[in-house]
Enzyme design. Structure first.
Site, PDB file in Angstrom:
ATOM      1  N   CYS A  90     -96.895  32.726 -34.535  1.00 21.40           N
ATOM      2  CA  CYS A  90     -95.862  32.263 -35.469  1.00 21.40           C
ATOM      3  C   CYS A  90     -95.107  33.484 -35.976  1.00 21.40           C
ATOM      4  O   CYS A  90     -95.685  34.334 -36.653  1.00 21.40           O
ATOM      5  CB  CYS A  90     -96.500  31.495 -36.622  1.00 21.40           C
ATOM      6  SG  CYS A  90     -95.300  30.837 -37.812  1.00 21.40           S
ATOM      7  N   CYS A 253     -86.750  31.076 -36.892  1.00 25.23           N
ATOM      8  CA  CYS A 253     -87.926  30.861 -36.053  1.00 25.23           C
ATOM      9  C   CYS A 253     -88.166  32.045 -35.111  1.00 25.23           C
ATOM     10  O   CYS A 253     -87.364  32.305 -34.210  1.00 25.23           O
ATOM     11  CB  CYS A 253     -87.817  29.557 -35.257  1.00 25.23           C
ATOM     12  SG  CYS A 253     -89.360  29.116 -34.417  1.00 25.23           S
TER      13      CYS A 253
END
Length: 333
Positions: A90, A253
């Site tokens: 992530c 992201c």
């Protein structure tokens, strides 16, 4: 009876939440973070659900545990938790975790300004800038990224056909560029993205095989990345990333930017050394860069980097008690 209080540092990375859990770490078995991730999923996933879902979290909630390093050369390890699962990697979570951990004194780099971190997807390197005990920015040298499927036609019920790519940047992404049945990000509402993304992901999952060449536990499409026109000066492209059951990433992201770089590289639209400023649905930016070309199994891939920032928003103590009927969280889908 399961009961515990988890102390947390809450932060956000370019708008998307990061909850760094600083206590209650389960003792995970394994030599790598990939192995420890599997142990967590087997026995401790209730912790993730309790901390990430309502009523203690929400649909966009994302978090992490900081662990000692698995490798001799590393400074630390990170286990990622969020509403969509226990992710292999992530990007926004790494930026937020590093920022919160260094500013709070939980992490001290062996070499100031540089870190090596073990994550379930592999090992990443990090540069960061610190001024007056505050982290200005974090740059992640991510795991190798590659384009897994190109120009695939998906038949989406009630929408029509979509031509998509599937790219890996730490997680697998269906990437949808503007076309006849998708006019572009700025022409759809958030409700449109939330409506169609689960269907697109499910159809892609049924038709396409996505298994990482080096780690078969990393598999399956988990995210959908929609592209379109930018709204912030200096952006090269805009995106909205769907994850979980009804979440849209407020940040650009990190793994999604890595996947996007790999897609554009494979199509000849970016070259080694090129930078790409990627914009989120709220207009915040990451700067991506193609550091070098690499081989990922049978695929031609890249080594991407992502640069962004995070800010701490507060500290809290969260109690999970199984006498509470909602101890392990819920969703209203």
């Amino acid at each position: 009876m399961l009961k515990g209080t988890y102390f947390c540092i809450d932060a956000h990375t370019c708008g998307n939440p990061v909850r760094l859990v600083t206590s209650g770490h389960p003792n995970l078995i394994g030599n790598t973070m990939s192995e420890k991730r599997q142990h967590f999923l087997r026995e401790y996933d209730w912790i993730r659900k309790g901390l990430m879902f309502e009523p203690r979290g929400h649909d966009m909630m994302s978090g992490a545990f900081l662990y000692p390093p698995c490798s001799d050369n590393a400074d630390a390890s990170i286990l990622f938790i969020e509403t969509s699962g226990c992710l292999p990697m992530c990007g926004h979570g790494t930026i937020g975790t590093v920022t919160a951990a260094i500013e709070s004194g939980l992490l001290t780099a062996k070499t100031p300004g540089k870190l090596i971190i073990d994550v379930p997807a592999g090992q990443i390197k990090i540069d960061y800038q610190e001024t007056s005990n505050k982290i200005d920015w974090v740059k992640i040298y991510n795991v190798p990224a590659y384009l897994a499927h190109q120009d695939v036609i998906l038949d989406i019920p009630d929408l029509g056909t979509l031509k998509v790519d599937v790219s890996y940047g730490g997680n697998y992404y269906v990437i949808v560029d503007p076309q006849e049945n998708f006019p572009g990000l700025r022409h759809w509402t958030a409700a449109d993205i939330l409506r169609w993304s689960p269907i697109v992901r499910q159809v892609a999952h049924e038709q396409l095989t996505c298994i990482h060449p080096y780690d078969p536990t990393v598999n399956g499409v988990t995210h959908v990345l929609w592209t379109g026109e930018t709204i912030t000066s200096g952006s090269d492209g805009a995106n909205a990333v769907f994850y979980g059951d009804k979440a849209i990433d407020r940040s650009p992201c990190g793994t999604g930017t890595s996947a996007r770089l790999a897609q554009l590289y494979a199509k000849g639209l970016l070259q080694t050394g090129d930078e790409y400023t990627h914009e989120s649905i709220i207009g915040s930016q990451f700067v991506g860069r193609i550091e070098e070309a690499v081989q990922v199994g049978e695929f031609s891939g890249i080594m991407p980097s992502i640069k962004g920032w995070a800010r701490i928003t507060g500290n809290n103590a969260i109690t999970i008690d199984d006498a509470d009927p909602y101890a392990f969280g819920f969703q209203v889908v």
